[in-house]
Design a protein around this motif. Structure first.
Motif: not given
Length: 336
Positions: A192-194, A229-237
């Motif tokens: 799910h996270l991926t 976004l500064d948390l969600i995008l880097p964390l997603s990567c």
């Protein structure tokens, strides 16, 4: 017997490749900056292991190589640019002590080391004193809010050792620590996270390519002013890179290459800019050859240093392994 975790070194290998490419291939550097430094702070948090010698070990592992590589690189710089005047020597000395954003060019990555040292000590002190997870999470959340406000209004300040970046970096350090403590539970939701992470990254890329959003993240310059976004995008990567690292660490060729680079990641981080600056200046090598050289030669140096005691101590930060433990304990009790 080694206690290293294979996928961690693989992820570090991918991370250091991203750092080198981010400093050499400008066409993709914007995207690499989305994750490469948050990744290293996240992995450092994953590896956080509190003990009685934590502070002394961090001093040994981070600050002794910081000084050593500064002197080595400064010697190379003097050979290239010429020996400076007394005022030049004094300026270099002051820059070494102040660190952070005042260090650029050959020393452009040094900010990470002092920031990580300050962050590690701050996190250790917080974690040792705060026993309530709710209070602890509240402190980390407050750090992020402060980092966002700082990026909006105070990012032009130049602070010693880039310690102001700790407010933002500590969030990824904490997330890495959380992942380690609850990895079995988190891994049950890995699919799910991926999937969610791929949607976030894909959406950000599409928005950027369609010119509907321009997103830039630069931790050294305190540029993290897109709230959330500064948390969600880097964390997603990071989530995607963890998945890739675990996959690649199962295969011999990718395992050997990336783990070798991951093990030598800090040495490569220190030295790669020297090669990226010197080689184009004095050789006619194409860019791809310069990039490969800036990775391979520091990795070779790291391998050699592992077999030479003085280099292990001063370049690889292994003083704590040779210093008598009774004196380390004495120093620790004195500091406490």
């Amino acid at each position: 017997m080694s206690n290293r975790i294979n996928w961690i070194d693989t992820a570090k290998g991918i991370g250091i490749l991203s750092v080198v490419l981010g400093h050499s291939v400008m066409e993709i550097s914007l995207f690499l900056y989305w994750f490469h430094m948050p990744l290293f702070f996240f992995l450092s948090g994953f590896l956080y292991k509190p003990n009685d010698q934590f502070i002394i070990k961090k001093f040994s592992v981070l600050l002794i190589p910081y000084l050593t590589f500064f002197l080595i690189i400064t010697g190379i710089r003097y050979l290239d640019e010429g020996v400076p005047t007394f005022e030049g020597f004094m300026k270099d000395g002051l820059n070494l002590l102040y660190g952070g954003e005042v260090l650029s060019g050959y020393y452009g990555v040094f900010w990470f080391v002092t920031c990580l040292f300050a962050l590690s000590i701050a996190y250790h002190l917080i974690f040792q004193k705060i026993k309530s997870w709710k209070v602890w999470l509240g402190i980390i959340g407050m750090c992020y809010l402060l980092s966002y406000e700082y990026s909006l209004y105070l990012k032009d300040l130049t602070v010693m050792w880039n310690v102001d970046v700790v407010l933002y970096a500590i969030v990824f350090y904490a997330l890495g620590h959380i992942y380690k403590r609850f990895k079995q539970t988190i891994n049950t939701y890995s699919l799910h996270l991926t999937f969610f992470s791929l949607i976030v990254i894909g959406g950000a890329l599409l928005a950027h390519l369609n010119n509907s959003m321009y997103y830039r993240l630069d931790m050294k310059s305190q540029l993290y002013n897109h709230f959330g976004l500064d948390l969600i995008l880097p964390l997603s990567c990071i989530i995607i890179l963890i998945t890739i690292s675990k996959f690649l660490s199962q295969y011999k060729v990718s395992f050997i290459i990336l783990n070798t680079l991951g093990t030598a990641s800090l040495t490569i981080m220190y030295l790669h800019l020297v090669f990226l600056i010197i080689l184009p200046k004095y050789t006619g090598l194409p860019l791809w050859s310069v990039i490969i050289s800036s990775i391979i030669f520091p990795a070779i140096f790291h391998t050699l240093a592992q077999n030479i005691t003085l280099l292990k101590i001063f370049c690889l930060g292994q003083l704590h392994r040779y210093f008598p433990k009774k004196y380390i304990n004495l120093l620790y009790r004195t500091n406490v």
